[in-house]
Write an enzyme that holds these catalytic residues in place. Structure first.
Site, PDB file in Angstrom:
ATOM      1  N   GLU A 200       0.827  -1.202   0.000  1.00 30.70           N
ATOM      2  CA  GLU A 200       0.000   0.000   0.000  1.00 30.70           C
ATOM      3  C   GLU A 200       0.867   1.261   0.000  1.00 30.70           C
ATOM      4  O   GLU A 200       0.556   2.248  -0.686  1.00 30.70           O
ATOM      5  CB  GLU A 200      -0.926   0.002   1.223  1.00 30.70           C
TER       6      GLU A 200
ATOM      7  N   PRO B  66      12.381 -13.845   0.223  1.00 35.23           N
ATOM      8  CA  PRO B  66      11.217 -13.998   1.098  1.00 35.23           C
ATOM      9  C   PRO B  66      10.460 -12.690   1.260  1.00 35.23           C
ATOM     10  O   PRO B  66      11.068 -11.608   1.269  1.00 35.23           O
ATOM     11  CB  PRO B  66      11.819 -14.464   2.421  1.00 35.23           C
ATOM     12  N   ARG B  67       9.158 -12.795   1.383  1.00 33.50           N
ATOM     13  CA  ARG B  67       8.347 -11.592   1.572  1.00 33.50           C
ATOM     14  C   ARG B  67       8.764 -10.853   2.840  1.00 33.50           C
ATOM     15  O   ARG B  67       8.754  -9.619   2.886  1.00 33.50           O
ATOM     16  CB  ARG B  67       6.866 -11.979   1.643  1.00 33.50           C
TER      17      ARG B  67
ATOM     18  N   GLY C  87      13.912  -4.368   0.141  1.00 35.85           N
ATOM     19  CA  GLY C  87      13.758  -3.473  -0.993  1.00 35.85           C
ATOM     20  C   GLY C  87      14.591  -3.788  -2.212  1.00 35.85           C
ATOM     21  O   GLY C  87      14.849  -2.906  -3.033  1.00 35.85           O
ATOM     22  N   GLU C  88      15.009  -5.061  -2.383  1.00 37.31           N
ATOM     23  CA  GLU C  88      15.868  -5.394  -3.517  1.00 37.31           C
ATOM     24  C   GLU C  88      15.202  -6.323  -4.522  1.00 37.31           C
ATOM     25  O   GLU C  88      15.883  -6.843  -5.409  1.00 37.31           O
ATOM     26  CB  GLU C  88      17.161  -6.049  -3.017  1.00 37.31           C
TER      27      GLU C  88
ATOM     28  N   ASN D   4       1.781  -8.683  -6.446  1.00 39.01           N
ATOM     29  CA  ASN D   4       1.597  -7.945  -7.695  1.00 39.01           C
ATOM     30  C   ASN D   4       2.437  -8.535  -8.834  1.00 39.01           C
ATOM     31  O   ASN D   4       3.665  -8.392  -8.838  1.00 39.01           O
ATOM     32  CB  ASN D   4       1.972  -6.483  -7.473  1.00 39.01           C
ATOM     33  N   PRO D   5       1.808  -9.164  -9.847  1.00 37.72           N
ATOM     34  CA  PRO D   5       2.579  -9.736 -10.949  1.00 37.72           C
ATOM     35  C   PRO D   5       3.083  -8.682 -11.927  1.00 37.72           C
ATOM     36  O   PRO D   5       4.015  -8.944 -12.695  1.00 37.72           O
ATOM     37  CB  PRO D   5       1.580 -10.678 -11.626  1.00 37.72           C
ATOM     38  N   LEU D   6       2.472  -7.496 -11.897  1.00 38.77           N
ATOM     39  CA  LEU D   6       2.869  -6.467 -12.849  1.00 38.77           C
ATOM     40  C   LEU D   6       4.255  -5.924 -12.558  1.00 38.77           C
ATOM     41  O   LEU D   6       4.957  -5.459 -13.459  1.00 38.77           O
ATOM     42  CB  LEU D   6       1.844  -5.328 -12.847  1.00 38.77           C
ATOM     43  N   GLU D   7       4.684  -5.976 -11.290  1.00 41.84           N
ATOM     44  CA  GLU D   7       6.045  -5.542 -10.964  1.00 41.84           C
ATOM     45  C   GLU D   7       7.072  -6.352 -11.743  1.00 41.84           C
ATOM     46  O   GLU D   7       8.091  -5.818 -12.185  1.00 41.84           O
ATOM     47  CB  GLU D   7       6.292  -5.711  -9.460  1.00 41.84           C
TER      48      GLU D   7
END
Length: 431
Positions: A65, A270-271, A312-313, A337-340
């Site tokens: 978000e 990992p998330r 953030g990598e 998000n698959p668009l990333e």
């Protein structure tokens, strides 16, 4: 509408919850989920002075978000250069990312816990001229406190799953009262809009999902060049934004595919990077050689798994890997998000649970720009096929980039709806 008995009871119970919230914060601090130096912010104590002029407050639950509002901040700033922004969130990861990526006219604070006194302290200090709640994090004391101070609110990028809808129906009058405190609800999709209306929301529009318009993921070009040198011509694939259990799946698939490609390298991001040590230990116990990025270990010829447990990598690894699996989709997390990924020309695989991004997932599948697998075995089969066919991977990645580029414009539509609701600069609370 009058405040419901349920909301009144909630407000009373939370007003005496201070000691329990202190225990909760101490526990979260021990668990590494809070920043000790910024703990007062969770009680509504500001760490910075309020900037002068018009202040727009945006609350974002977590990382996704928070990242989704960055293009919106840029667009609103172009339209209204006088605006300042206060971004709140509740996780350490989102706070760190916002600290790195927010523009000069924006400040990050942790959201206060939903205690009436904490919320009052927060609102009285910041005095926002406008509030934007992203997605569906509805804290009653915060919302009602803002409305009591005549702060207009919009629920943006609002999403409501079928499961949440049925849960909220048990408190239909209370949730309806909260929803009518918003000037406008901007839903991600038609299904969510219909559910919000069924719960009592009045002014609901569907501009789309802000996450579709997120800026391309950043990359350190030097780090990318170094990784390309370290991995050389090895075949490799990426398991991105994985959740508990999916790292073990990636490890087992790697072990099987290694019998075909002995020099195969599997990348895992990992998330939640804080799980890195536990993931590395489990993979090593299964007999795999792991290089852990957070420990400054580098992948060498003997490395099976390169574990990128850093913050953030992920954009770096989408650029490095020609093939990526989207985590959170083999479990019932709902995917990411698959668009990333496709905007960085990565060929995509994902599991059966992509309900958080159902629309782009369906568009990618319809365009032949991704493959959906049902389970671990199917994922292994798909990876084996793609690792043996670089041309097919390139074709899928190219098609995915086309689909990703068509799903834009949401930020502009949202901005056009918000601008008329913003106060003129001369009427800002602390002008």
């Amino acid at each position: 509408m009058r405040e419901t008995f349920g909301l009144s009871l909630y407000r009373h119970l939370t007003s005496v919850s201070g000691p329990l919230l202190d225990v909760l914060l101490r526990r979260r601090l021990v668990q590494g989920k809070e920043d000790a130096e910024r703990l007062p912010e969770r009680r509504g104590v500001a760490a910075s002075p309020r900037p002068g002029g018009a202040l727009v407050w945006m609350h974002c639950a977590s990382v996704g978000e928070s990242l989704s509002v960055l293009p919106l901040i840029d667009t609103l700033t172009r339209e209204r250069p006088d605006l300042h922004f206060l971004i709140t969130s509740g996780t350490l990861t989102s706070a760190r990312l916002m600290g790195e990526r927010l523009p000069a006219n924006a400040i990050h604070q942790f959201i206060p816990l939903d205690h009436p006194d904490y919320c009052a302290r927060f609102l009285d200090h910041w005095q926002p001229d406008f509030g934007l709640i992203i997605e569906s994090e509805l804290w009653p004391n915060l919302i009602l406190g803002a409305r009591a101070r005549s702060i207009p609110l919009v629920l943006a990028n609002a999403r409501l799953s079928e499961k949440s809808f049925h849960s909220w129906q048990r408190a239909r009058r209370s949730i309806g009262f909260l929803l009518t405190r918003f000037e406008l609800i901007l839903a991600q999709d038609l299904h969510s809009a219909e559910r919000f209306r069924a719960l009592g929301a009045v002014d609901v529009s569907v501009p789309g999902n802000l996450k579709y318009d997120a800026n391309p993921l950043p990359v350190d070009d030097g780090a990318l060049a170094t990784l390309r040198e370290q991995t050389g011509e090895r075949p490799l694939w990426l398991a991105a934004s994985t959740h508990e259990g999916e790292e073990a799946v990636a490890g087992r698939i790697h072990a099987r595919l290694k019998t075909i490609w002995p020099d195969l390298l599997t990348l895992i991001v990992p998330r939640h990077p804080a799980r890195g040590d536990a993931i590395a230990k489990a993979l090593r116990t299964s007999g795999l050689s792991v290089a852990q990025r957070s420990q400054d270990e580098v992948p060498d010829a003997a490395t099976d798994i390169y574990l990128a447990d850093t913050l953030g990598e992920i954009g770096l690894f989408y650029r490095l890997a020609p093939i990526a699996f989207i985590g959170g989709s083999l479990t019932e997390t709902g995917g990411h998000n698959p668009l990333e990924a496709v905007r960085l020309e990565t060929a995509l695989l994902f599991g059966p649970h992509m309900f958080n991004f159902a629309e782009p997932a369906a568009d990618l599948l319809n365009a032949g720009a991704a493959i959906q697998v049902e389970n671990e075995d199917a994922l292994g089969v798909a990876l084996e096929r793609w690792l043996a066919d670089a041309d097919a991977v390139a074709d899928v990645a190219a098609q995915g980039k086309i689909v990703g580029e068509t799903m834009t414009g949401v930020t502009t539509r949202v901005c056009d709806m918000l601008i008329p609701l913003l106060p003129p600069a001369k009427s800002a609370r602390n002008a």
